[in-house]
Design a protein around this motif. Sequence first.
Motif, short mmCIF file in Angstrom:
data_model
loop_
_atom_site.label_atom_id
_atom_site.label_comp_id
_atom_site.label_asym_id
_atom_site.label_seq_id
_atom_site.Cartn_x
_atom_site.Cartn_y
_atom_site.Cartn_z
N THR A 125 1.94 18.43 10.01
CA THR A 125 1.80 17.47 9.81
C THR A 125 0.12 16.50 9.46
N ALA A 126 -0.94 16.02 9.17
CA ALA A 126 -1.61 16.11 9.58
C ALA A 126 -2.36 14.57 8.94
N VAL A 127 -2.71 13.72 9.59
CA VAL A 127 -2.96 12.34 9.34
C VAL A 127 -4.49 12.19 9.37
N ALA A 128 -4.75 11.10 8.52
CA ALA A 128 -6.31 10.28 8.36
C ALA A 128 -6.49 9.50 7.69
N LEU A 129 -6.93 8.70 7.91
CA LEU A 129 -7.87 7.09 8.11
C LEU A 129 -8.88 6.88 7.08
N SER A 130 -9.29 6.20 5.91
CA SER A 130 -10.58 6.22 5.52
C SER A 130 -10.42 5.14 4.93
N SER A 131 -11.79 4.83 5.69
CA SER A 131 -12.95 3.49 5.44
C SER A 131 -13.84 3.64 4.02
N TYR A 132 -13.63 2.48 3.56
CA TYR A 132 -14.84 2.38 2.13
C TYR A 132 -15.66 1.14 1.90
N SER A 133 -16.72 1.88 1.09
CA SER A 133 -17.92 0.33 1.47
C SER A 133 -17.72 0.09 0.30
N SER A 134 -15.86 -0.58 0.20
CA SER A 134 -15.69 -1.82 -1.33
C SER A 134 -14.70 -1.93 -1.14
N ALA A 135 -14.53 -3.42 -1.47
CA ALA A 135 -13.25 -3.77 -1.14
C ALA A 135 -12.40 -2.40 -2.48
N ASN A 136 -12.82 -2.13 -3.84
CA ASN A 136 -11.97 -1.25 -4.53
C ASN A 136 -12.86 -0.88 -5.44
N PRO A 137 -12.87 0.41 -3.88
CA PRO A 137 -13.47 1.47 -4.67
C PRO A 137 -13.34 2.78 -5.89
N GLY A 138 -12.21 2.48 -6.80
CA GLY A 138 -11.16 3.13 -7.19
C GLY A 138 -10.88 4.60 -6.88
#
Length: 216
Positions: free
Chosen positions: A163-176
């Motif tokens: 299993t591979a695991v990744a975290l993502s962050s976004y420049s929006s509270a609701n990126p769609g």
Amino acid sequence: MAKAVVLLLVVTPFLSLLPFSSLALNQDFCVADLPRGDTPAGYPCKPQTAVTADDFYYRGLGTTGPTINPFNIGLSSAFVTRFPGVNGLGISAARVDFAPGGVVPLHSHPGGTELLYVIEGAMAAGFITSLTNQVYTKTLYKGDLMVFPQGLLHFQYNLGNDTAVALSSYSSANPGLMILDFALFANNLPSDIVSKLTVLDELEVKKLKALFGGSG
């Protein structure tokens, strides 16, 4: 006194040209009042008297999220709809767990840029530019980062047997989120039209519609 009055008369017309937000009183946060519904400017603010520490706390990324079939991934998100405290702050997050063979298919986030951080495993990742269809791909390992510009189609898939695991962050509270496979084959467009639009055989389109829950 006369000079002060003249200065006020000169400055006032220019103040009227400034955005309303620049004249509004600053506030520390705007916790989303989700029941009142979304707007083009984001969710309305929850009354401050009703705000608690729980609005700024979320533990939904601590475990694997629900499985998305047929892609063999678990996805959990901390967008504003689940984490009201990020409303108006221009940030949110998500976690993806890739089973062996797991893939995040071509998708886009119309409202935000994504920064991916690999926690475990190895994966391939890339995106496609909008004008020239240039593809940029990298193999990512634990500790690596990759950025996916706002609105561009991008993907990731597990390269290993674990299993591979990744975290993502976004420049929006609701990126769609728009997943290409679901957009094409989970809709109710008649299969013959989808066949014309995708240059796929109509029988293959019907097969894919059955897989992704589409009709027509």
